[in-house]
Design a protein around this motif. Structure first.
Motif, PDB file in Angstrom:
ATOM      1  N   ASN A 202       0.701  -1.286  -0.211  1.00 39.69           N
ATOM      2  CA  ASN A 202      -0.061   0.090  -0.014  1.00 39.69           C
ATOM      3  C   ASN A 202       0.884   1.533   0.141  1.00 39.69           C
TER       4      ASN A 202
ATOM      5  N   SER B 113       4.470   3.402  -4.884  1.00 40.91           N
ATOM      6  CA  SER B 113       3.612   3.958  -5.788  1.00 40.91           C
ATOM      7  C   SER B 113       3.695   3.536  -7.133  1.00 40.91           C
TER       8      SER B 113
ATOM      9  N   THR C 254      -1.347   4.396  -5.229  1.00 39.29           N
ATOM     10  CA  THR C 254      -0.697   3.764  -4.326  1.00 39.29           C
ATOM     11  C   THR C 254      -1.156   2.095  -4.585  1.00 39.29           C
TER      12      THR C 254
ATOM     13  N   THR D  25      -2.933   9.106  -6.856  1.00 36.38           N
ATOM     14  CA  THR D  25      -2.286  10.400  -5.984  1.00 36.38           C
ATOM     15  C   THR D  25      -1.853  11.597  -7.050  1.00 36.38           C
TER      16      THR D  25
END
Length: 105
Positions: free
Chosen positions: A29, A32, A47, A53
């Motif tokens: 988690n 990236s 993520t 993100t």
């Protein structure tokens, strides 16, 4: 009574495996994953738990006369990133589900 010792060992092993799996999930988690459109005009970053993100769109990808092209580029970048998340998830957590038919794993 002998079986109680085996049961205790089995429960201990299951707790250890669960702890390791939770650690692996947390590490996944925290990573990236960036996907790009085929022409590198759009990048989407997620993520490991599939939260976007960042979304980067190069100015030359924005054609007011062709909004569908931009939508296609965004879709391609998002799908590329999510494929990377899925592949890494299978590699990381698949060892815990080998032999089980669990949807989504």
């Amino acid at each position: 009574m002998r079986n109680m010792g085996n049961m205790g060992n089995m429960m201990k092993q299951m707790r250890q495996m669960q702890k390791k799996m939770e650690e692996d999930q947390a590490n996944l988690n925290a990573q990236s994953f960036t996907g790009t459109s085929p022409d590198q005009m759009v990048q989407a970053t997620f993520t490991g738990d599939r939260k976007m993100t960042d979304l980067t769109i190069k100015p030359e990808a924005i054609d007011p006369d062709d909004p569908d092209m931009l939508a296609d580029l965004v879709l391609a970048a998002v799908n590329d990133a999510l494929t990377k998340v899925d592949e890494t998830t299978k590699q990381t957590l698949g060892k815990y589900t080998q032999g089980m038919n669990i949807p989504g794993m």
